[in-house]
Design a protein around this motif. Structure first.
Motif, short mmCIF file in Angstrom:
data_model
loop_
_atom_site.label_atom_id
_atom_site.label_comp_id
_atom_site.label_asym_id
_atom_site.label_seq_id
_atom_site.Cartn_x
_atom_site.Cartn_y
_atom_site.Cartn_z
N GLU A 2 34.43 31.97 38.56
CA GLU A 2 34.95 32.37 37.41
C GLU A 2 34.26 33.78 36.91
N THR A 3 33.18 33.98 37.37
CA THR A 3 32.42 35.24 36.95
C THR A 3 32.76 36.44 37.96
N TRP A 4 32.94 36.34 39.07
CA TRP A 4 33.26 37.41 39.95
C TRP A 4 34.66 37.38 40.55
N LEU A 5 35.47 36.44 40.50
CA LEU A 5 36.80 36.52 41.21
C LEU A 5 37.62 37.50 40.37
N PRO A 6 37.97 37.35 39.22
CA PRO A 6 38.88 38.07 38.42
C PRO A 6 38.43 39.52 38.65
N PRO A 7 39.67 40.06 39.03
CA PRO A 7 39.55 41.83 39.14
C PRO A 7 39.42 42.45 37.96
N ALA B 220 43.85 46.86 45.80
CA ALA B 220 42.87 47.31 44.66
C ALA B 220 42.33 45.97 44.00
N GLY B 221 43.03 45.06 43.72
CA GLY B 221 42.53 43.74 43.02
C GLY B 221 41.52 43.07 43.91
N ILE B 222 41.95 43.03 45.26
CA ILE B 222 41.06 42.31 46.22
C ILE B 222 39.55 42.89 46.27
N ALA B 223 39.81 44.32 46.40
CA ALA B 223 38.56 45.35 46.43
C ALA B 223 37.88 45.10 45.23
N SER B 224 38.36 44.99 43.99
CA SER B 224 37.86 44.85 42.62
C SER B 224 37.12 43.63 42.75
N SER B 225 37.51 42.56 43.23
CA SER B 225 36.73 41.06 43.31
C SER B 225 35.40 41.30 44.33
N LEU B 226 36.00 42.03 45.38
CA LEU B 226 34.68 42.25 46.62
C LEU B 226 33.57 42.95 45.64
N GLY B 227 34.05 43.82 44.97
CA GLY B 227 32.97 44.80 44.18
C GLY B 227 32.34 43.71 43.17
N ASN B 228 33.05 43.11 42.50
CA ASN B 228 32.43 41.82 41.57
C ASN B 228 31.39 40.94 42.17
N LEU B 229 31.80 40.57 43.41
CA LEU B 229 31.20 39.65 44.46
C LEU B 229 29.84 40.12 44.67
N ALA B 230 29.87 41.44 45.23
CA ALA B 230 28.79 42.09 45.77
C ALA B 230 27.54 42.35 44.34
N GLY B 231 28.16 42.74 43.17
CA GLY B 231 27.40 42.73 42.26
C GLY B 231 26.72 41.51 41.81
N PHE B 232 27.63 40.40 42.05
CA PHE B 232 27.04 38.97 41.54
C PHE B 232 25.97 38.56 42.63
N MET C 153 60.38 40.28 55.59
CA MET C 153 59.20 40.09 56.52
C MET C 153 57.93 39.81 55.69
N PRO C 154 57.21 38.98 56.23
CA PRO C 154 55.91 38.53 55.59
C PRO C 154 54.92 39.71 55.61
N ARG C 155 54.20 39.90 54.55
CA ARG C 155 53.21 41.15 54.32
C ARG C 155 51.94 40.66 54.30
N THR C 156 51.06 41.33 54.94
CA THR C 156 49.37 41.40 54.89
C THR C 156 49.01 42.35 54.23
N ASP C 157 48.00 41.97 53.16
CA ASP C 157 47.09 42.77 52.49
C ASP C 157 45.57 42.65 52.87
N ARG C 158 44.79 43.71 52.81
CA ARG C 158 43.47 43.18 53.18
C ARG C 158 42.38 44.28 52.49
N ALA C 159 41.18 43.83 52.39
CA ALA C 159 40.26 44.65 51.78
C ALA C 159 38.82 44.17 52.61
N GLU C 160 37.88 44.81 52.50
CA GLU C 160 36.64 44.85 53.32
C GLU C 160 35.50 45.50 52.69
N ARG C 161 34.26 44.72 52.73
CA ARG C 161 33.08 45.40 51.95
C ARG C 161 31.79 44.89 52.67
N LEU C 162 30.83 45.54 52.64
CA LEU C 162 29.43 45.18 53.06
C LEU C 162 28.73 44.87 51.95
N ILE C 163 28.07 43.86 51.89
CA ILE C 163 27.41 43.23 50.80
C ILE C 163 26.20 43.05 51.21
#
Length: 156
Positions: free
Chosen positions: A29-34, A139-151, A1-11
Motif C-alpha cells: 500500500e505504501t510503495w506500489l502506487p506510482p 513510467a508507472g512501473i519505474a515510479s513504483s520501483l523508485g518507491n520500492l527502493a526508497g521504502f 498482438m500482445p504487448r510487453t512492457d518492462r522496467a528495472e532498477r538496482l536497489i
C-alpha cells in the motif's frame, strides 16, 4: 498482438528485504502506487493461488481518468507463482467497462542479487491491455520501483 512492457532498477537492499516488501500488505500500500496515486488493499491472501484487490486512486483525476471510475483503477491480482526470494508472478485484471482494458496482464518481478547488499529488480508485464499507454505504463512501473527502493533502502 500482445504487448510487453518492462522496467528495472538496482536497489541498495538485500534481496530478502525486497522480496518481503512484495508480499506484505502494508508495504505494498505504501510503495506500489506510482506517482500521482494512492492505494488501498481491500482483500489480502499472500500465498500461491491467493492474491489481493487494490484500489488505486488518482490524486488529480482531471489529469488521468481512471479505468474503473472517474478517479480509480481497481485491480484484482492473483499470485500465480512465488519463489522466495527471487520471483513473484502476478496476474492482474482491471475492473473496467472499457474493453480496451480487458484481459489478464501478467507481472513478473524477478530479483537477482549482484552482491549481498543489493538487488536488481526487473519487472516484466506481458499481455498488457491495449488501452494502457505503453510510455505511461513503463513510467508507472519505474515510479513504483523508485518507491520500492526508497521504502526498502530506508529500513534499518
Amino acid at each position: 498482438m500482445p504487448r510487453t512492457d518492462r522496467a528495472e532498477r538496482l536497489i541498495a537492499a538485500p534481496r530478502t528485504r525486497v522480496y518481503d516488501a512484495l508480499l506484505d500488505r502494508n508495504s505494498l500500500e505504501t510503495w506500489l502506487p506510482p506517482a500521482g496515486m494512492s492505494g488501498r488493499i481491500d482483500q489480502w491472501d499472500p500465498r500461491p493461488g491467493g492474491g489481493f484487490r487494490m484500489v488505486l486512486t488518482y490524486l488529480d483525476p482531471s489529469d488521468s481518468p481512471g479505468k474503473s471510475s472517474d478517479a480509480t483503477d481497481v485491480v484484482h491480482v492473483h499470485f500465480a507463482d512465488l519463489l522466495p526470494p527471487e520471483l513473484v508472478v502476478q496476474q492482474a485484471v482491471f475492473t473496467s467497462d472499457d474493453p480496451s482494458f480487458a484481459g489478464t496482464m501478467t507481472m513478473t518481478w524477478h530479483l537477482t542479487a549482484p552482491d549481498a547488499g543489493s538487488t536488481h529488480v526487473t519487472v516484466t508485464a506481458t499481455n498488457v491491455p491495449p488501452g494502457i499507454d505503453q510510455a505511461v505504463h513503463e513510467a508507472g512501473i519505474a515510479s513504483s520501483l523508485g518507491n520500492l527502493a526508497g521504502f526498502v533502502e530506508g529500513v534499518g
